[in-house]
Design a protein around this motif. Structure first.
Motif, PDB file in Angstrom:
ATOM      1  N   SER A 108       0.827  -1.206   0.000  1.00 23.43           N
ATOM      2  CA  SER A 108       0.000   0.000   0.000  1.00 23.43           C
ATOM      3  C   SER A 108       0.863   1.259   0.000  1.00 23.43           C
ATOM      4  O   SER A 108       0.539   2.259  -0.652  1.00 23.43           O
ATOM      5  N   ASN A 154      -3.754   1.332   6.189  1.00 22.51           N
ATOM      6  CA  ASN A 154      -4.528   0.397   5.372  1.00 22.51           C
ATOM      7  C   ASN A 154      -4.311  -1.039   5.804  1.00 22.51           C
ATOM      8  O   ASN A 154      -5.249  -1.836   5.879  1.00 22.51           O
ATOM      9  N   HIS A 158      -7.349  -3.304   6.986  1.00 26.66           N
ATOM     10  CA  HIS A 158      -7.727  -4.342   6.019  1.00 26.66           C
ATOM     11  C   HIS A 158      -7.348  -5.735   6.500  1.00 26.66           C
ATOM     12  O   HIS A 158      -8.151  -6.686   6.432  1.00 26.66           O
ATOM     13  N   VAL A 201     -11.059  -0.451  -0.824  1.00 23.66           N
ATOM     14  CA  VAL A 201      -9.631  -0.227  -0.612  1.00 23.66           C
ATOM     15  C   VAL A 201      -8.887  -0.240  -1.944  1.00 23.66           C
ATOM     16  O   VAL A 201      -7.967   0.559  -2.171  1.00 23.66           O
ATOM     17  N   SER A 202      -9.288  -1.144  -2.830  1.00 20.32           N
ATOM     18  CA  SER A 202      -8.645  -1.235  -4.136  1.00 20.32           C
ATOM     19  C   SER A 202      -8.847   0.036  -4.951  1.00 20.32           C
ATOM     20  O   SER A 202      -7.939   0.481  -5.665  1.00 20.32           O
TER      21      SER A 202
END
Length: 313
Positions: A108, A154, A158, A201-202
């Motif tokens: 990330s 993240n 995640h 998130v993507s």
């Protein structure tokens, strides 16, 4: 409840490429070769940054990228080599958790760092007279911090969300590393919410950043074409094309991996895509940046010459 928590006690069996024993031997050599190249190439870039003329924003961010790639590959390659070489294919639950958090954080971070590098190139080409003032050391440090912090944030959100899923005793992970898509397939409950989180998130890390990069390079191209000096135009295109190549390779593989529908996710194909962006891409970064970069070559020659002279005296 005991069955749901069983995976946290016995860990996971990483099936990897165990269905193809001969392929494992070939992949062992390939992964080892690329891991060594990653270490040598990225350490070379970090060492070259020690040369004072390279104390510029571009090389500051590039050294951050090199350090990141070393950490990212090291978090995955040694364990992958052990599993490819021997019969032992297991990874403890704790090991899987650590690997997932670290790889997600570093991956990330690279997504955001590449945007920062594009911003640096935009200012350098489109606002050259104000470049030193705008890209001052304090701002560079702040942008680097934002990149690392956003990656860590993240990962914490995640990975934690994924690891809360019950696996109901399923501990045979059809992958060679602990990765979110493979773990979602292992869960014994509905993962719709997790897949929605993965999709959001993507978008934040895999679609918006490359879109911003492409827009910035649109402005850069316009500015470069207006340059009267052929040499200046060639140097600008060379530097920017190197960065753009890294962007296409990095985002292309990960977008294919994380943004395809779950029902069309081919596990074997996913393994090879993962193998490419975890082992091959970190090797390509220093090759792309250094082989076409005279400044890095000159800095290395100067540093090596200085070391040899000091040893002789």
């Amino acid at each position: 409840m005991e069955k749901a928590n069983e995976s946290s006690l016995i860990g996971f069996v990483l099936l990897g490429f165990s269905d193809h024993p001969r392929l494992e031997a070939v992949l062992f050599v390939i992964v080892l070769l690329f891991y060594l190249l990653t270490l040598v190439g990225n350490i070379t870039i970090i060492i070259s940054y020690l040369d004072p003329p390279l104390h510029t924003p571009m090389y500051f961010f590039l050294s951050n990228l090199s350090f990141l790639d070393i950490c990212f590959t090291t978090s995955l390659a040694p364990q992958t080599l052990v599993h490819l070489r021997g019969p032992e294919k297991t990874i403890t639950y704790g090991g899987c958790v650590v690997q997932l958090y670290i790889s997600l954080a570093l991956g990330s971070t690279e997504c955001i760092l590449l945007v920062v590098m594009a911003l640096d190139r935009y200012v350098a080409v489109c606002k050259p007279l104000h470049y030193v003032v705008i890209m001052n050391p304090r701002l560079c440090q702040q942008l680097a911090f934002i990149s690392w912090f956003s990656g860590l944030a993240n990962s914490l959100i995640h990975a934690t969300f994924t690891l809360q899923l019950p696996f109901c005793g399923n501990h045979r992970l059809d992958h060679f590393i602990c990765e979110v898509p493979a773990l979602l397939k292992l869960a014994c409950v509905d993962t719709t919410i997790n897949e929605l989180v993965l999709f959001v998130v993507s978008i934040l890390f895999l679609l918006i950043p490359p879109a911003f990069i492409l827009i910035s390079y649109g402005f850069i191209t316009q500015a470069v074409l207006r340059l009267k000096s052929v040499e200046a135009r060639r140097k600008a295109f060379s530097t920017c094309s190197s960065h753009l190549t890294v962007v296409i390779i990095f985002y292309g593989t990960i977008i294919y991996m994380y943004l395809q529908p779950s029902n069309s996710y081919a596990q074997d194909q996913g393994k090879f895509i993962s193998l490419f962006y975890t082992m091959v891409t970190p090797t390509l970064n220093p090759i792309i940046y250094t082989l076409r970069n005279k400044d890095v070559k000159d800095a290395l020659k100067k540093l090596l010459t200085g070391k040899l002279c000091s040893l002789q005296t």
